[in-house]
Write an enzyme that holds these catalytic residues in place. Structure first.
Site, PDB file in Angstrom:
ATOM      1  N   TYR A 169      -2.539  -1.003  10.426  1.00  0.00           N
ATOM      2  CA  TYR A 169      -2.395  -1.262   8.736  1.00  0.00           C
ATOM      3  C   TYR A 169      -1.061  -0.821   8.439  1.00  0.00           C
ATOM      4  O   TYR A 169      -0.298  -1.270   7.537  1.00  0.00           O
ATOM      5  CB  TYR A 169      -3.496  -0.526   8.242  1.00  0.00           C
ATOM      6  CG  TYR A 169      -3.675  -0.510   6.592  1.00  0.00           C
ATOM      7  CD1 TYR A 169      -4.246  -1.833   6.176  1.00  0.00           C
ATOM      8  CD2 TYR A 169      -3.187   0.394   5.769  1.00  0.00           C
ATOM      9  CE1 TYR A 169      -4.104  -2.198   5.012  1.00  0.00           C
ATOM     10  CE2 TYR A 169      -3.295  -0.109   4.565  1.00  0.00           C
ATOM     11  CZ  TYR A 169      -3.905  -1.133   4.151  1.00  0.00           C
ATOM     12  OH  TYR A 169      -4.022  -1.418   2.714  1.00  0.00           O
ATOM     13  N   SER A 220       0.877  -1.088   0.024  1.00  0.00           N
ATOM     14  CA  SER A 220       0.022   0.006  -0.206  1.00  0.00           C
ATOM     15  C   SER A 220       0.979   1.077  -0.083  1.00  0.00           C
ATOM     16  O   SER A 220       2.206   1.080   0.620  1.00  0.00           O
ATOM     17  CB  SER A 220      -1.080   0.034   1.274  1.00  0.00           C
ATOM     18  OG  SER A 220      -1.421   1.268   1.379  1.00  0.00           O
TER      19      SER A 220
END
Length: 269
Positions: free
Chosen positions: A158, A145
């Site tokens: 995350y 990401s």
């Protein structure tokens, strides 16, 4: 002249591939001649739809596994089943997210996000890479990401998982850099780091922003992205499929240990 399919005869596992980016990647690999092992926590109808999609795209075979990657024993079982036949390509796409301030983040959410987004990838890599090295060809592509490169508030687990994923991928790339050769394609490990991408996950945010602004969908997207993504354009899942298929070709034998941002300039700021 027969159609060129540079990955004809290869076999790939794509986790989290019953929808979104994962399914687009699986379809892209299928178009290049790969046999597919799909994976996801799907209903029977969703699983069959994904399987039908990759077969229609050109996969010579396709199966769907439904193991829960929160559980290390199920990750092991998934890989045991997958590795009954040679596995050439591993795409770790499965992931989950939960947003909350660090002080308010439930401990169970930390455990789940780290388990699925990081620990499961450690297990799939450690189990798949040795046989790839023996054969002289292998590709591991981890869908990280933009949050594996920069941080944002309210995403502590995350961001921790995705930063860890980028770092772990670089270690694996170094450890397997000398496996194989140019002709066979070698063994490479890379990350792709998406920014804002057109998936079902972000659609509610787009619609909510459009309703709030009283604007069109395109105007809502530009407003949603303006703080982070300078292009103010989302990416499409097929764009990641194109990157993955190129990384899997033998010509990409020296492309290893990189984290490729696809983020409209987000990390260039």
């Amino acid at each position: 002249m027969p159609e060129n399919k540079p990955l004809q005869g290869r076999r790939a596992l794509v986790t989290g591939s019953v929808q979104g980016i994962g399914l687009a990647i699986a379809e892209g690999l299928a178009r290049q001649g790969c046999a597919l092992v799909l994976h996801g926590l799907a209903t029977p109808e969703q699983a069959e739809a994904a399987r039908a999609a990759v077969l229609e795209a050109g996969a010579p075979s396709a199966e769907v596994l439904t193991h829960n990657l929160r559980d290390p024993a199920q990750v092991q079982a998934m890989m045991d089943e997958t590795l009954c036949q040679p596995l050439d390509i591993l795409v770790n796409n499965a992931g989950i997210q939960h947003t909350a301030a660090l002080a308010d983040m439930p401990r169970a959410k930390w455990d789940d996000i780290i388990a699925i987004n990081l620990s499961a990838v450690f297990d799939t890599m450690r189990l798949a890479l040795p046989a790839m090295a023996e054969r002289g060809y292998g590709r591991v592509i981890n869908i990280a990401s933009v949050h594996g490169l920069v941080a944002s508030v309210h995403k502590a687990p995350y961001v921790a998982a995705k930063f860890g994923l980028v770092g772990m991928s670089r270690v694996a790339a170094l450890e397997y850099a000398q496996a194989g050769d140019r002709a066979r394609g070698g063994v490479t490990v890379n990350c792709i780091c998406p920014g804002w991408t057109e998936t079902a996950i972000i659609e509610p945010q787009i619609q909510a922003r459009a309703a709030h602004l009283g604007s069109s969908r395109d105007e809502a997207i530009r407003d949603l992205l303006k703080e982070k993504q300078p292009s103010q354009r989302t990416s499409l899942p097929i764009e990641f499929a194109r990157i993955v298929t190129w990384l899997c070709e033998p010509i990409a034998h020296n492309m290893t240990g990189v984290a490729i941002p696809v983020d409209g300039g987000w990390t260039a700021q």
